[in-house]
Structure formats: structure tokens, C-alpha cells
Design a protein around this motif. Sequence first.
Motif, mmCIF file in Angstrom:
data_model
loop_
_atom_site.group_PDB
_atom_site.id
_atom_site.type_symbol
_atom_site.label_atom_id
_atom_site.label_comp_id
_atom_site.label_asym_id
_atom_site.label_seq_id
_atom_site.Cartn_x
_atom_site.Cartn_y
_atom_site.Cartn_z
ATOM 1 N N PRO A 1 -57.251 -12.227 102.470
ATOM 2 C CA PRO A 1 -58.166 -13.291 102.015
ATOM 3 C C PRO A 1 -58.371 -14.360 103.084
ATOM 4 N N CYS A 2 -57.442 -14.455 104.012
ATOM 5 C CA CYS A 2 -57.537 -15.514 105.024
ATOM 6 C C CYS A 2 -58.037 -14.940 106.347
ATOM 7 N N GLU A 3 -59.225 -15.328 106.664
ATOM 8 C CA GLU A 3 -59.910 -14.786 107.842
ATOM 9 C C GLU A 3 -59.135 -15.042 109.134
ATOM 10 N N LYS A 4 -58.496 -16.214 109.166
ATOM 11 C CA LYS A 4 -57.808 -16.630 110.374
ATOM 12 C C LYS A 4 -56.775 -15.587 110.811
ATOM 13 N N LEU A 5 -56.144 -14.950 109.825
ATOM 14 C CA LEU A 5 -55.071 -14.016 110.144
ATOM 15 C C LEU A 5 -55.578 -12.706 110.732
ATOM 16 N N LEU A 6 -56.877 -12.465 110.573
ATOM 17 C CA LEU A 6 -57.426 -11.224 111.127
ATOM 18 C C LEU A 6 -57.336 -11.199 112.648
ATOM 19 N N HIS B 1 -67.839 -11.550 102.519
ATOM 20 C CA HIS B 1 -68.725 -12.652 102.143
ATOM 21 C C HIS B 1 -68.019 -14.000 102.244
ATOM 22 N N ARG B 2 -66.696 -13.982 102.114
ATOM 23 C CA ARG B 2 -65.961 -15.254 102.119
ATOM 24 C C ARG B 2 -65.582 -15.706 103.536
ATOM 25 N N TYR B 3 -65.848 -14.871 104.507
ATOM 26 C CA TYR B 3 -65.461 -15.229 105.873
ATOM 27 C C TYR B 3 -66.596 -15.960 106.582
ATOM 28 N N SER B 4 -66.226 -16.810 107.542
ATOM 29 C CA SER B 4 -67.279 -17.509 108.291
ATOM 30 C C SER B 4 -67.873 -16.580 109.354
ATOM 31 N N GLU B 5 -67.070 -15.605 109.809
ATOM 32 C CA GLU B 5 -67.560 -14.644 110.812
ATOM 33 C C GLU B 5 -67.362 -13.234 110.257
ATOM 34 N N PRO B 6 -68.118 -12.875 109.256
ATOM 35 C CA PRO B 6 -67.839 -11.611 108.563
ATOM 36 C C PRO B 6 -67.988 -10.371 109.433
ATOM 37 N N PHE B 7 -68.983 -10.384 110.326
ATOM 38 C CA PHE B 7 -69.184 -9.197 111.166
ATOM 39 C C PHE B 7 -67.988 -8.989 112.091
ATOM 40 N N THR C 1 -75.240 -19.206 113.423
ATOM 41 C CA THR C 1 -74.557 -20.110 112.505
ATOM 42 C C THR C 1 -74.609 -19.612 111.069
ATOM 43 N N THR C 2 -75.485 -18.723 110.742
ATOM 44 C CA THR C 2 -75.597 -18.247 109.364
ATOM 45 C C THR C 2 -75.012 -16.849 109.209
ATOM 46 N N SER C 3 -74.159 -16.491 110.110
ATOM 47 C CA SER C 3 -73.573 -15.156 110.093
ATOM 48 C C SER C 3 -73.089 -14.748 108.710
ATOM 49 N N ARG C 4 -72.423 -15.671 108.007
ATOM 50 C CA ARG C 4 -71.868 -15.366 106.693
ATOM 51 C C ARG C 4 -72.942 -14.928 105.699
ATOM 52 N N ASP C 5 -74.121 -15.574 105.796
ATOM 53 C CA ASP C 5 -75.188 -15.260 104.846
ATOM 54 C C ASP C 5 -75.767 -13.865 105.051
ATOM 55 N N TRP C 6 -75.633 -13.356 106.254
ATOM 56 C CA TRP C 6 -76.312 -12.103 106.576
ATOM 57 C C TRP C 6 -75.527 -10.863 106.148
ATOM 58 N N ILE C 7 -74.232 -11.047 105.855
ATOM 59 C CA ILE C 7 -73.415 -9.864 105.669
ATOM 60 C C ILE C 7 -73.820 -9.060 104.418
ATOM 61 N N THR C 8 -74.152 -9.754 103.336
ATOM 62 C CA THR C 8 -74.472 -9.034 102.105
ATOM 63 C C THR C 8 -75.721 -8.166 102.288
ATOM 64 N N PRO C 9 -76.840 -8.750 102.748
ATOM 65 C CA PRO C 9 -78.005 -7.877 102.953
ATOM 66 C C PRO C 9 -77.753 -6.809 104.012
ATOM 67 N N ALA C 10 -76.920 -7.133 105.010
ATOM 68 C CA ALA C 10 -76.646 -6.119 106.047
ATOM 69 C C ALA C 10 -75.876 -4.934 105.451
ATOM 70 N N LEU C 11 -74.936 -5.236 104.567
ATOM 71 C CA LEU C 11 -74.189 -4.141 103.927
ATOM 72 C C LEU C 11 -75.138 -3.287 103.083
ATOM 73 N N TYR C 12 -76.022 -3.970 102.353
ATOM 74 C CA TYR C 12 -76.971 -3.222 101.535
ATOM 75 C C TYR C 12 -77.864 -2.349 102.428
ATOM 76 N N ALA C 13 -78.348 -2.943 103.491
ATOM 77 C CA ALA C 13 -79.256 -2.200 104.392
ATOM 78 C C ALA C 13 -78.544 -0.981 104.966
ATOM 79 N N GLY C 14 -77.274 -1.154 105.326
ATOM 80 C CA GLY C 14 -76.497 -0.039 105.871
ATOM 81 C C GLY C 14 -76.335 1.069 104.841
ATOM 82 N N TRP C 15 -76.069 0.655 103.631
ATOM 83 C CA TRP C 15 -75.926 1.631 102.547
ATOM 84 C C TRP C 15 -77.229 2.410 102.352
ATOM 85 N N PHE C 16 -78.314 1.666 102.256
ATOM 86 C CA PHE C 16 -79.614 2.277 101.970
ATOM 87 C C PHE C 16 -79.991 3.285 103.061
#
Lengths: 520, 413
Positions: B151-156, B176-182, B275-290
Motif C-alpha cells: 500500500p505504501c508506494e515509497k517502499l517500492l 491508482h493510489r500511487y503518485s507515480e503509478p507507472f 504531473t497527472t501521472s496518477r490520473d492516467w493509470i486507470t484509462p491506460a489499464l483499460y486501454a491495455g486490456w481492450f
Amino acid sequence: MTLALRDAPAAEANPFRGSQDGNSHKVDACSIVIFGASGDLTKRKLLPALYNLSLDGFLPSPTSIVGVARKPLPDDDFRAQMKEGIQQFSRRRPANEAAWNELASRLHYISADFSDAGSYEKLRADLESVEKRNGTPPNRLFYLAIPPEFIAVAISNLTKSGLLARSNGNWSRVIVEKPFGIDLESARQLNRQLQQYATEKQIYRIDHYLGKETVQNLLVFRFANGIFEPIWNQKYVDHVQITVAETVGVEGRAGYFDKAGVTRDIIQNHVLQLLSLVAMEPPVAFDADAVRDEKVKVLRSLRPIRESEVQILTSRAQYAGGASGGKTVPGYLQEPGIPPESTTETYAAIHCAVDNWRWSGVPFFLRSGKRLARRATEIAIQFKAPPHLLFRGPAQARMEPNVLTLRIQPDEGISIKFTSKVPGPAPVLQPVRMDFLYGTSFGVEPPEAYERLLLDAAAGDSTLFTRADEVEAAWSFITPILDTWKSLGIADLDTYGSGTWGPRSADDLIARSGRAWRRV
Amino acid sequence: MSVDTEIPANARFGSGATLEITQIERELQRLWKDAAENSTKSGGGPVVRACSMSLVAPCSNDLQFEHVATVVEQTALRQPCRAILVKIDLDNKKEEIDATVSTVCALGGPDQKRVCHEQIQIFAAAGSVKSIAPSVLALLVPDVPAYVWAPCEKLLATPILPELSLSADAILLDSHRYSEPFRALERANAIASAHPANRALENLNNAAGSSGGFGVLDLEWVRLQTYFDATATLFEQQGARAMIHDLRTLRIEFAAREVTAAINNTADAKNAARTTSRDWITPALYAGWFASRLGWTLGGERAMTSPGLAELQFEGAGGRRVTLVPRIANDRAGAILNIEFSSSVGRARIARAPGAETGDLSVEVSRLSGPANISYRFQTLDDAEALSRALTRAPRDIYYERAMPISMAFAPK
């Protein structure tokens, strides 16, 4: 990542379907049409089940739910009745308003007389209009929650009106409620009638016991674990007891029950289904026909009970007055609506033999009754004693056989009884029980049986539904017993006190084999 | 759910830089016994111990730790487990490690039955990080799967997660909860690629496949399941199925809130995307799936076609492309709002108003008389539900792994 992966399933018509989410279930959007929508089953079981499926996202959005009954009723009144049913009987209540509103928008009522051929044209037109409005493709699941005498005529009319026809990859299926006949001949006749108008693949004979979590877990338990199957045979199993005990009496079902009796109502279907799942060989695949092929083999392996053996291998009885659940209750013959001369059994026990390689010499004891000491449904597999008793002193007197119990209700779960040493210097032995309970291991409530079965029927999976040959094989075993009882009149009809574990004759039945009923 | 019994141990089990594992095990046994006795005394029925997995959750700050503990308690209600929560004080360089144990019983389900799980909380200073993984390894329940939830991004970015993952079956993320999800996904994928279980499979050249191996499970992927189902439903509508193999473009509109100004700042579009990296992850995951479900293969790099838009080109006739479009909306950042599919024969659309639970699926195919339109209810999963569902999956999800290269191609450069 470039890693070795299991290949994807074979290409599907819809490449977006299918996932590795264990919670998803491939269901086509369809119309679920419930005949007998004004009945108790619809309100108590079917709508709460559909509501829960919808809440869990298992019902594709454009699915329509249509209640059909004789009485004219506006959609909104029907919705109000069904909402009341959900508030009262759903495992999750009160209803979530947003989820209910969404479901209600797809819930409709059509007034039609299912015994009148002329009504079906109107039904068809009304249904098509509902489908068009909701964007529902013409896949149809008809649930016939109607009296058994109307089943054949309803299916005939559905066929004649084209409602059971399949075209352009769309499907039509029909769920039929028990009883599937009252004896072998009537069951055969019903099957002939059904199959005249629908293919076997379209017919889903529902036995709600098969939708219960532990019943499904029985297959997983047996065939997904390597340690049980090697000892699941005559070499290690001493005997099997299957119990379906109820504390209630006839409870407003006097008319139906007095015609049926506990053997037709419970043993012919639920209990023999449980027996077939316990005794079946591993199926070649976990699909509908493979599983049912093995089940029907077990039913055909049941040694017929001859007329001369009925009084030795079976017991039947009626409950007398007594105390049940702290209340004084009347005897069966004093129940409202029961004729005083009724010989209908409220309790039955049968000593069966499964004549095949695996179970040769292993008795299966079946019992079911009303107004018994506790409500419980369970399967108990009692294992043989060790071949050599090493611990023979008086302190080891409590060495008891191993018993594996699969509890279906209440408190669904599995327990194993084994012998353990009591801590201390002396080798004192004591039986202990190790329990696995669904309720205390998984905090989520397992779905109701009707949820699973409705979902399976909509997905076209008939594994948990009864096939025609299964029904007939079960009746082949039961009918001669019923015929003999009928000819005996009251000669062998025992009684038992309400709130007890059944009649003396049942204790004698099992005692003759040197065994005793388990205390459930 | 309500927690009705929590029996914490008074004792702590640290001894300088090491944990007393045997004492922890002994204490757990005592707690179960106490829980059973207390329950029997209060007429609450027997306490049954069941365990289907070990769930390890390392964290690095108090706030996250509290949230994680709550989510784990709720998840344990659905998935009986031994929870091992690890709190790492990254600012404390001392060699200190300590632990407490407790049995947490909650009343769950309509029958309010008691469901108990055991929880071990390990507190470690940064100086004793090297002791964490061996301690956790010794505390894993034998014979059942082990999952590491991050759950804690820092530890990654620390060695602790790869170390903990060595003895686990899967690592769970919540991109989705990370600031740098990619970047987080990239690290998790690297952990999976380097994992001995996967390397062994690779060496076996197990082309036929095996269900074994170490996997990455993303809770956001689990939450997206409702959109996957919506898409499947959409393409089951009359006429829509004919469009599937002729699909050319996919346009995904998603919610952006905090980053509104940056997105609309055309002069700084590139920076806005970063700066909006976090916002992009959900649509990117969907796009990858599709795209992966249709077998599309990438034909180019991510491009910004116009300020704030990201687009990928795919191989194949007709110029297949997927475009992600942020839109200012009062919804969870990154939440998908509209998905438009177009082909030469027609168009289809999944539309959901910001904040709404239900949306519309519509299809417009030229040879049909009129558009088909149905409503669809999207499921919203809270963290415990998403985690619980992720834990019911096989550790490796082939659809996720196939989607990953495409989803990652949307990472802001």
C-alpha cells in the motif's frame, strides 16, 4: 515481462468476455420470465435471489425480469410486492435503494393465464415489447413456479407460440420445479411431455439442495483433494448416513404434504441427489453431462428393495404430539387439513446398498423426518476401525470411529472426528472434532442456493440441475417401496414423539446391521 | 462489520535487532485459546481458526498503517488469513525491531458470526530492515499462499519489497493510489520478472503454461472489472458484435480534478502529463486490456496529439488508435467517464456521468434502423472489497500480463 503463461481460453464469440476474476460468471443478457409470479416462491426466493445477483453485478444490465400470473396487476404494484419480498427475505436487507431502483426499472408484470393457449400470443407480444424497451436480446429463461399439473401444458404452449424457439444464436430455456412426477410412471410421462416440446438441453429441473455451498463443495472436497479419494471406498468406509431433519411440521402445506409424504418430498430428490454426489465416481470433466452421467450410474446401482424386504430395510412413521422447540405441538393426524385416517409418512428411513465395485458391502442409511429434535441436513461418512487395536485398556474405551461430516444446514461446513490422546502420563484416548465452518471461516455469507442456480441456468450450465434419466432412476428405486407401503396400509406405520430423533423402528433398522444413528 | 473482540498481547517480542519468532507463535496459540475461552464464557459459541493465506503489508507511515490495518481487518472477514503488518520507520536508523500479536474477532454477515484472524504487527527501524524479510518468512503460515500487499508506494523503491516477495506468491499493488503509478508497476513487473519462481518457469520453457509462478495483482485492475463487463455487454447488443473485428479507434475520456489547471495549460502540456501521472493509470489499464483482448500490437510510441491528450497507434489496416482524454469532472481522478468505439460500420459508446453509479451503453450501426441504448450499473468496490477480490484470483493473470506492455506505453515520458 516475458514469462511462460498459460494460454488464453479458446477464442470466444465475444473477445471481451472471460476473465480470471473468480467472481465473474459469463451470463448473457436475457429475459427471466417467472410463471406463477404471484406465488410465495417468487417473493421469498426468486426475487431476493435476482436482487442479490444484480447487487453483485452478476446480471448483465439489459436483463429483464418479467412476472407472469393470471391476476391483472400494474407493473408498479408488482414491483412494490417484490420489494416487500426483498425487504423481508433477502439475505441482504434492507434493500439498497439505488440497486433496487435499477432492478425495478427492468422488472415487469404481464397478466396471462398459463393454461390458456390464447394467452401466449399476448405474452409473446408483451415480452417482445419489454425486451425492446430494455434493450434485452431475445434470450429467454422461463421459470415455471406453477403447480406440477400445469407444467406440461405451459411448455407445450410456450413451444406452440414460438417462445421456446432458438434462432440467431439466441437461446430459450425453461426451469421446472419439483415434484418431477409422483412415481416412476408419472415421471416418465412428464419427461416425455417435456421432451416433446423442448430438448433436454433446454430443460433445467431444479433441486435447490444442489445450489447449496456445501453440496457443491462436496465435489471440490472429493475431487480437488488428493487425500480423501483413496479412502473413499468399501475398503475404508464402514457406512454412510444421510440425514435431512426438520423441526417443523406440515406448516400450512397439509394438502400437498399429505399427498406426497416425506419420501416423495425429500428422499426421492434431495437425499438421493446427496447420495449420488457422495458415491459417484470421478467425472471425466466438470461439465454438466460428465457429472450427471456419474450420478445416474450411482442411482442405477442402488440395489432394488423387494417387497419382502421393505419392512426390514425401511421404516416409516408419523409424528405424534409432543414438545418441539419448547412448544406443545399436535400430532400429524391432528394437524389442520390432515385426514384422520392418513397413512402418509412424516418420517422415513431406508437402508440402501450401492451395488458397484467401490461401495460393495457399505450400507447407506438415509433418513428424513419432520418434527425431529433438531433441524439438520448432513452427510456422515463413518470409517472402519483400524485393523489392529493397539489401545485396548479400559482407559481407551472411548476410542470411536473416524467420522467425516459434511453439514449442509444449518452452519454449513465440514468436520472430522478423530481420536486423540488426553494429555497426561496414561494413554487415555478421547474423540475430538475438528470443524471447518463456512460462517466462521469466511465472513461473507454464501449465496442462496437460488442465486447460484438462476445464474447457472442463465449461463447455460446445467451441472447442478437434474437430468431426465436421473429423475427416472431415482423413481425406479423409490416407487417399489412406496407401492409396498401402500399395500401394507397401516401395518408397518410407526409413530414417534415430536421433538425426538424418530421412531423405534428406525433404530431397529440400523441396529440390525450392528450400527446406530449418529446424534446429529 | 464490527470488531467485537480484540485480544492484544501485552508482551512485545523484539530483542534488539531480532524478533523472537518462537515466542510470537506461542503467544498466538495462547491468544486463540483465550479467545475460545472468552467466547464460550460469554455464550458466543466456539472460535474457529481457519487460514487460507498469509497477507503481508509493509508500510512506512502512521496514517497509512492505520488505513492498512482497517482494510486488512475487513478483508480478513472475507479471506481468513494471518495478517502480518510491518511498519518501517525510514527515518530511524537504529537497529530496532519489535512486534505485537493479537487475535481480532469480528461479527460478520447477517448472522453476525464471529470470524477471527490473527494479526502480527512488526515495527522496524530503518537500521534493521534486513531483519524484516527473514522474520516475515519465519512467520508465514505453512502450505497456504502468501501475498505481499504494497500500500505504501515509497517502499517500492526500497529492497524490502523484492525481499518480501521472494517467499510470496504475488505482490498486490494499488496503482491508482500511487503518485507515480507507472513507475510502481514497472518496479513490480521487474520484481515478478526477477522472481525465482518465474525464472524457473522460463528456464523450463514451459510454453504450454503453468498456473504457478509469481504474479502482480493490481487492485485498480480489479476495480476496472465492471468496465470490462460493461464492454462485453455492449458488444453483445444487436449489431455490435459485427463491429468488433472492424474496430478502429477507441477514445477514453476520464476525470481529472486536481490537475485541471495544468491540463488546460497548453503551453506546458508535457509537464501537465507528467504531473497527472496518477490520473492516467486507470484509462491506460483499460486501454491495455481492450487492445490486448483484440490482439492489437503497438505500432508506435505514445504521442500527445494535442495538449493533454495521449494517443497510441497500433499495427493493422485503417489506422487503429487509442486516445486518452482527460476531462475536468467532479469524480474520482482517473475515473472513466466515456468510452467511444468506432468502426467503419458504426459506433458504440459507454457513457457515465461524473459521480453516477449507472451509465448508458449505446450502439449505432449504420444498417440498423435506430440506435440501441441500455442502462448499466457500475460496481464500486471499496479497498477491502478490491483486495479481497484480488486475493481470490490466481496469482498470475494472463489478461493483465498481456495488457501491461500496452498500458505501460501510455506512461508519460
